[in-house]
Design an enzyme around this catalytic site. Sequence first.
Site, PDB file in Angstrom:
ATOM      1  CG  PHE A  66      38.218  41.702 -42.447  1.00 43.48           C
ATOM      2  CD1 PHE A  66      37.682  40.760 -41.707  1.00 43.48           C
ATOM      3  CD2 PHE A  66      39.540  42.326 -42.420  1.00 43.48           C
ATOM      4  CE1 PHE A  66      37.272  41.538 -39.949  1.00 43.48           C
ATOM      5  CE2 PHE A  66      39.701  43.357 -40.536  1.00 43.48           C
ATOM      6  CZ  PHE A  66      38.567  42.619 -39.901  1.00 43.48           C
ATOM      7  CE1 TYR A  82      -5.372  34.915 -55.406  1.00 41.77           C
ATOM      8  CE2 TYR A  82      -4.238  34.333 -53.415  1.00 41.77           C
ATOM      9  CZ  TYR A  82      -4.946  34.752 -54.288  1.00 41.77           C
ATOM     10  OH  TYR A  82      -6.214  35.597 -53.357  1.00 41.77           O
ATOM     11  CE1 TYR A 117      46.501  41.857 -36.619  1.00 44.12           C
ATOM     12  CE2 TYR A 117      45.894  42.181 -39.144  1.00 44.12           C
ATOM     13  CZ  TYR A 117      46.207  41.565 -37.714  1.00 44.12           C
ATOM     14  OH  TYR A 117      44.986  40.253 -37.903  1.00 44.12           O
ATOM     15  CD  GLU A 145      39.134  37.249 -35.628  1.00 44.24           C
ATOM     16  OE1 GLU A 145      39.080  35.984 -36.766  1.00 44.24           O
ATOM     17  OE2 GLU A 145      40.902  37.529 -36.674  1.00 44.24           O
ATOM     18  NE  ARG A 190      -6.532  35.741 -59.542  1.00 43.14           N
ATOM     19  CZ  ARG A 190      -7.274  35.948 -58.744  1.00 43.14           C
ATOM     20  NH1 ARG A 190      -6.909  37.245 -58.417  1.00 43.14           N
ATOM     21  NH2 ARG A 190      -7.402  34.849 -58.141  1.00 43.14           N
ATOM     22  CG  ASN A 231      42.575  39.890 -43.801  1.00 48.04           C
ATOM     23  OD1 ASN A 231      42.005  41.268 -43.909  1.00 48.04           O
ATOM     24  ND2 ASN A 231      41.586  39.370 -43.529  1.00 48.04           N
ATOM     25  CG  HIS A 266      45.673  31.786 -41.189  1.00 49.10           C
ATOM     26  ND1 HIS A 266      46.576  31.640 -40.432  1.00 49.10           N
ATOM     27  CD2 HIS A 266      44.438  32.701 -40.907  1.00 49.10           C
ATOM     28  CE1 HIS A 266      46.193  32.776 -39.394  1.00 49.10           C
ATOM     29  NE2 HIS A 266      45.494  32.946 -40.339  1.00 49.10           N
TER      30      HIS A 266
END
Length: 513
Positions: A329, A280, A53, A414, A283, A195, A83
């Site tokens: 990834f 609060y 791959y 994906e 405290r 990646n 990309h």
Amino acid sequence: MMTAFIRAGGNALGFWRQIAAGATPGLDPATQDAIAHGHALLLSKARGNDAVYGVNTGFGKLASVRIPAEKLAQLQVNIVRSHQAGMGEPLEEPIVRLVLALKAASLAHGASGVQPATVDLLVAMLREGVLPVIPAQGSVGASGDLAPLAHMAAVLIGEGEAVWRGARMTGGEALAKAGLTPVVLGPKEGLALLNGTQVSTALALHGLFLIENAFAAALVTGALSTDAIAGSDTPFDARIHTLRGQPGQIAVAAVLRALMEGSEIRRSHLADDPRVQDPYSIRCQPQVMGAALDVIRSAQAMLLHEANGVTDNPLVMSDNGDVLSGGNFHAEPVAFAADMLALAACEVGNLAQRRCAMLVDPVLSGLPAFLVREPGLNSGFMIAEVASAALASENRQKAAPAVTDTIPTSANQEDHVSMATHGARRLGPMAENLCRIIGIEALMAAQGIDMRAPLATSPLLKKAQAAIRATAPVLDVDRPLSAEMERAARLVATGGLTTPFGHVVERLFGDMA
């Protein structure tokens, strides 16, 4: 300046802080053999007939498409070009520095199969200040931060855009001006660069470092506010917190006790104080801040593992050369860490904002209304408190979990993603809001301390008071406060409120510093 050497694992949080701040980087020579060995193994696989791959196949949904040997180099260039689909404003310089260093550290393990020259160029770009222009938006945090890392990778091959010495130019021009040469991508190298979780991790680390400073400053302003209202330090007694056993709570109570030790204001009401308990927000500081501290520590550990790990795919096994396809990834750990930090930042701000509201209320504080002489004629800190409420509200809106907002991508290949990148990206604005809330409280608490004169606060808090007064004088009559509030926020963000008495961040977060 000493060289900060990037290692294949074992880089402490302090190292990543140095890189973000501009430290001169180098590559640990001990990594060279592993990188070269991994590259040789990958080349051997690329020459074979088996489908691997990203080496001799397409990507994502196109993984079943085999690529002929004569087009393998073009395959890697194409993935970098295709990309580059990021959008939005460019990432800030400290974040880009972290991205480059994180990618180099990941590749330095040798499991990614890249050539040594690629890792060397990443480090050289960082050293020479060639910083890729990386759009902040466009990643879903699986298969890694593909789009933003493509913009980074483009500069390595002489394309894309970069900033060098303050000027924006093409990647090729920036490399040439810095005396660097682009790399020619070999098998899998484009994929290895794209990646990984380096952008989401860099964003999360950047947010973490700001939140650490704000958290430490909030302990200082919380102690100042306690003294300003002549509150009790009894709730910080170690015996209370030992009985519960929560480590963050114990640590926070110890810091608050140390900050308030020796206060004349506190001694003045040890006897005959009609109040039984403080609100609060005073405290319960050890309980709330302590829980936040434990959450921050957990996020630190997750991010430190991620920063030192290998997160691309596929990976080359050094023992026998197996190339294994997996899912490192996927940025789920970063997404969870970012959500944890967002929740902690939100709660620290919520607590501080409640103290701001208390300080301007004469019934709760015992001080003049809105912390100013002649209230009515003067509005004092009235609208500064409103601003703190607005900032706290913004952070509450931003604190919703990002990790649960998965959406399928890449034609359902994906089908579950982390959303880590925008989950981490929102930490920067949240941290800035938090620093502003703490800065506002610092101004208000300092005003309250001044109004307790001639009684004085503790020796340590006097130093913090002096740091605040260096940014803004006492508010005697109404004046614009915006610029002073921003200066106080900057004091918080840079750690200036904690350094006068020893860096609280290092004391609280020292285990992984």
